[in-house]
Design a protein around this motif. Structure first.
Motif, PDB file in Angstrom:
ATOM      1  N   SER A   1       0.902  -1.264   0.035  1.00  0.00           N
ATOM      2  CA  SER A   1      -0.162  -0.009  -0.131  1.00  0.00           C
ATOM      3  C   SER A   1       0.718   1.265   0.159  1.00  0.00           C
ATOM      4  CB  SER A   1      -0.823   0.038   1.330  1.00  0.00           C
ATOM      5  OG  SER A   1      -0.222   0.136   2.389  1.00  0.00           O
ATOM      6  N   CYS A   2       0.204   2.343  -0.474  1.00  0.00           N
ATOM      7  CA  CYS A   2       0.840   3.470  -0.678  1.00  0.00           C
ATOM      8  C   CYS A   2       1.101   4.351   0.529  1.00  0.00           C
ATOM      9  CB  CYS A   2       0.385   4.341  -1.646  1.00  0.00           C
ATOM     10  SG  CYS A   2       1.105   6.132  -1.896  1.00  0.00           S
ATOM     11  N   SER A   3       2.092   4.681   1.175  1.00  0.00           N
ATOM     12  CA  SER A   3       2.673   5.315   2.528  1.00  0.00           C
ATOM     13  C   SER A   3       1.704   6.812   2.490  1.00  0.00           C
ATOM     14  CB  SER A   3       3.949   5.382   2.807  1.00  0.00           C
ATOM     15  OG  SER A   3       4.666   6.162   1.784  1.00  0.00           O
ATOM     16  N   SER A   4       1.613   7.432   1.411  1.00  0.00           N
ATOM     17  CA  SER A   4       0.951   8.728   1.308  1.00  0.00           C
ATOM     18  C   SER A   4      -0.547   8.685   1.319  1.00  0.00           C
ATOM     19  CB  SER A   4       1.643   9.273   0.072  1.00  0.00           C
ATOM     20  OG  SER A   4       0.993  10.505  -0.070  1.00  0.00           O
ATOM     21  N   CYS A   5      -1.220   7.717   0.480  1.00  0.00           N
ATOM     22  CA  CYS A   5      -2.526   7.859   0.531  1.00  0.00           C
ATOM     23  C   CYS A   5      -3.251   6.702   0.827  1.00  0.00           C
ATOM     24  CB  CYS A   5      -2.938   8.245  -0.877  1.00  0.00           C
ATOM     25  SG  CYS A   5      -2.706   7.014  -2.032  1.00  0.00           S
ATOM     26  N   GLY A   6      -2.511   5.431   1.088  1.00  0.00           N
ATOM     27  CA  GLY A   6      -2.993   4.263   1.455  1.00  0.00           C
ATOM     28  C   GLY A   6      -3.767   3.382   0.381  1.00  0.00           C
TER      29      GLY A   6
ATOM     30  N   LEU B   1      -4.935   5.046  -9.591  1.00  0.00           N
ATOM     31  CA  LEU B   1      -3.841   5.412  -8.463  1.00  0.00           C
ATOM     32  C   LEU B   1      -4.475   6.533  -7.754  1.00  0.00           C
ATOM     33  CD1 LEU B   1      -0.989   5.194 -10.682  1.00  0.00           C
ATOM     34  CD2 LEU B   1      -1.406   3.399  -9.041  1.00  0.00           C
ATOM     35  N   GLY B   2      -4.144   6.460  -6.428  1.00  0.00           N
ATOM     36  CA  GLY B   2      -4.900   7.357  -5.228  1.00  0.00           C
ATOM     37  C   GLY B   2      -3.940   8.866  -5.257  1.00  0.00           C
ATOM     38  N   CYS B   3      -2.583   8.712  -5.558  1.00  0.00           N
ATOM     39  CA  CYS B   3      -1.645  10.109  -5.448  1.00  0.00           C
ATOM     40  C   CYS B   3      -0.482  10.075  -6.304  1.00  0.00           C
ATOM     41  CB  CYS B   3      -1.505  10.215  -3.932  1.00  0.00           C
ATOM     42  SG  CYS B   3      -0.126   9.341  -3.348  1.00  0.00           S
ATOM     43  N   PRO B   4       0.134  11.231  -6.562  1.00  0.00           N
ATOM     44  CA  PRO B   4       1.403  11.161  -7.365  1.00  0.00           C
ATOM     45  C   PRO B   4       2.221  10.042  -6.667  1.00  0.00           C
ATOM     46  CG  PRO B   4       0.923  13.292  -7.203  1.00  0.00           C
ATOM     47  CD  PRO B   4      -0.255  12.531  -6.177  1.00  0.00           C
ATOM     48  N   GLN B   5       2.301  10.018  -5.308  1.00  0.00           N
ATOM     49  CA  GLN B   5       3.333   8.904  -4.635  1.00  0.00           C
ATOM     50  C   GLN B   5       3.257   7.691  -5.134  1.00  0.00           C
ATOM     51  OE1 GLN B   5       6.059   9.886  -2.824  1.00  0.00           O
ATOM     52  NE2 GLN B   5       6.594   7.920  -2.532  1.00  0.00           N
ATOM     53  N   CYS B   6       2.044   7.257  -5.361  1.00  0.00           N
ATOM     54  CA  CYS B   6       1.785   5.780  -5.825  1.00  0.00           C
ATOM     55  C   CYS B   6       2.469   5.214  -7.062  1.00  0.00           C
ATOM     56  CB  CYS B   6       0.350   5.699  -6.292  1.00  0.00           C
ATOM     57  SG  CYS B   6      -1.129   5.631  -4.984  1.00  0.00           S
ATOM     58  N   TYR B   7       3.127   6.474  -7.871  1.00  0.00           N
ATOM     59  CA  TYR B   7       3.927   5.898  -9.119  1.00  0.00           C
ATOM     60  C   TYR B   7       5.133   5.766  -8.624  1.00  0.00           C
ATOM     61  CZ  TYR B   7       0.574   7.492 -12.632  1.00  0.00           C
ATOM     62  OH  TYR B   7      -0.570   7.799 -13.373  1.00  0.00           O
TER      63      TYR B   7
END
Ligand SMILES: [Zn+2]
Ligand SMILES: [Zn+2]
Lengths: 166, 354
Positions: A69-74, A86-92
């Motif tokens: 899971s993405c630490s920024s948006c879950g 995807l949930g946020c830019p960090q997901c990339y």
């Protein structure tokens, strides 16, 4: 204009344009069949996402080491598989390994951006933060009926991006 | 809500206007510091609206619409004008819309991506559409921080849009290719070039009125400038030439059948008392073909083009305010649907009357 077959003298019935080469092709029925120009039943427009599902199952079962899971948006990769989003830019970053084949497949094998990017010379992050704080100030000014001050702040809001001429 | 009579859709006489109805450049952008819309809270969505609605993006005055404040009739109009997507208008996240320059310019805020802007121009005008969209893109990046990935460029909620995140499209009118059964070949050629072919109102509205919207599927690995050249130098001219070739062929080989079809459609639309939207568009398409080919000199292309919009349900209601609510029906004996079909026939008849 009544084109004849490119290969014989019969009247052409098949008129194809070869978009890649930019030439028009005219063929009679017989020559067309010989050349393999059968009329297919409407081939569906490429549906990238419908192909993704099966691919991602392979990816998910094939490796145990990847982020879940993405630490920024879950967002989890399972959620992405379901929604295609995807949930946020960090997901990339989080899912870079899993996304690589997904992106390559949807982009005909391409893997790297070509062309413009935002101009990074000035610090846009500061501009965005500044906009937000001025907007806060405007709201406070309006709430306390300081309309002149609010108007000045609005002017300032519009001039943030102008800065020193380049 | 106040909209102009039809924006770029009813303007005719643009370059290659016999085949190319309109050109569009669309860009998707997201802001740093916020999750994408699908993971954003209501407060985060409202903060994005607050940040963006105060931007001064264009020299043209821009109208800001808070979508939550619009009624169903206004929402329907926006969809019919191609200013918003159905998903956007039906969602319940806080969202808004900029419209400016006679509807040539619009930007959805909080659709699938934070920002989705489009420039829409009549005729074949992709280069100008792209230039205007790039101007706004530059103004955006001076005021807010746009999310980019070092390798994949502009990032988007759906990873298939990354890279330039730009879509060029042309809305083409291809009745002759349809009549001569050439559309499947066009589709195959388009697929081979990584182009998508959709209908007048996107996916699922294929072939309504013989309008085909052709757009790029690839956004990564090719610069916006190169993609634009590909459209302008190759893709659009070849589609236009293909359709014109089919038109010439029909004229050479079966002029009478063609004239018969065109005039039958005109006769039908001049006489019908009840008209459905699909039927109206089918016959309007033949009339548009006839006018473009000089077979119907008494009619103007702009009259026909405007009717394609005016027969849509939302536009019928806008132009007939007494239709707006089913409870205030003019003829109480009739069903609402029949009343609408009756009005549609009336509008078409009046516009086409000789
Ligand atoms: Zn032959
Ligand atoms: Zn994330």
């Amino acid at each position: 204009m009544n084109p004849k077959c490119d290969r014989c003298d019969r009247p052409a019935e098949v008129h194809e344009i070869d978009v890649k080469k930019g030439v028009q092709i005219h063929l009679c029925r017989e020559c067309a069949i010989e050349a393999g120009f059968q009329l297919p039943d409407s081939p569906p427009v490429t549906k990238v996402l419908s192909d993704l599902a099966s691919m991602q199952v392979q990816i998910a079962t094939g490796s145990g080491q990847r982020a879940s899971s993405c630490s920024s948006c879950g967002t989890t990769f399972g959620r992405f598989r379901k929604t295609g989003l995807l949930g946020c830019p960090q997901c990339y970053e989080t899912f870079a390994k899993q996304l690589e084949p997904v992106i390559a497949r949807s982009q005909n094998g391409a893997g790297t951006h070509v062309g413009r990017r935002p101009d990074r010379d000035a610090d846009r992050a500061d501009h965005q933060a500044l906009r937000r704080s001025i907007l806060d100030e405007i709201e406070r000014a309006v709430a306390s009926e300081q309309y002149e001050r609010a108007a000045k702040l609005r002017d300032r809001l519009q001039s943030i991006a102008e800065g020193p001429a380049s | 809500m106040k909209l102009e009579r039809g924006g770029p859709w009813i303007e005719t006489g643009g370059p290659e206007g016999d085949v190319v109805v309109s050109s569009r450049a669309r860009l998707a952008r997201n802001l740093v510091g916020f999750p994408f819309v699908n993971q954003a809270s209501g407060d985060q969505c409202r903060e994005i609206l607050r940040l963006v609605r105060t931007l001064d993006l264009s020299d043209h005055s821009m109208q800001w619409l808070d979508v939550m404040d619009l009624d169903d009739a206004d929402r329907q109009l926006l969809v019919e004008r191609h200013l918003v997507s159905r998903n956007f208008i039906d969602a319940d996240t806080p969202r808004g819309l900029f419209i400016g320059d006679g509807e040539r310019l619009s930007m959805m805020v909080n659709e699938e991506d934070h920002l989705r802007m489009q420039v829409l121009l009549p005729g074949c005008e992709l280069r100008e559409a792209w230039r205007r969209a790039s101007d706004i893109d530059r103004k955006l990046e001076q005021n807010v921080e746009l999310a980019v990935h070092p390798r994949w460029g502009y990032v988007t909620a759906c990873p298939t849009n990354v890279g330039t995140a730009i879509r060029f499209s042309v809305m083409t009118h291809l009745p002759a290719l349809r009549m001569t059964n050439e559309i499947e070949r066009l589709r195959r050629a388009a697929n081979a070039l990584d182009l998508a072919v959709r209908g007048f109102y996107g996916e699922g509205s294929e072939s309504t009125g013989d309008f085909y919207q052709v757009s790029n599927q690839i956004t990564l690995g090719v610069s916006d400038a190169d993609l634009l050249e590909r459209f302008i130098e190759t893709i659009v001219p070849r589609i236009v030439e293909y359709e014109r070739m089919a038109r010439r062929m029909m004229l050479d080989r079966s002029r009478m059948q063609l004239e018969d079809r065109v005039h039958r459609s005109l006769g039908l639309l001049r006489s019908a008392r009840l008209l459905g939207v699909e039927e109206a568009m089918k016959h309007l398409s033949r009339i548009r073909l006839g006018v473009s080919m000089g077979l119907l000199e008494e009619l103007k292309l702009s009259t026909v083009q405007r009717l394609f919009l005016d027969v849509q349900p939302g536009h019928l209601r806008m132009n007939n305010p007494d239709l707006s609510s089913p409870s205030t029906m003019v003829n109480p004996g009739q069903t609402g649907e029949e009343e609408i079909r009756l009005r549609r026939a009336e509008i078409v008849r009046n516009a086409l009357s000789s």
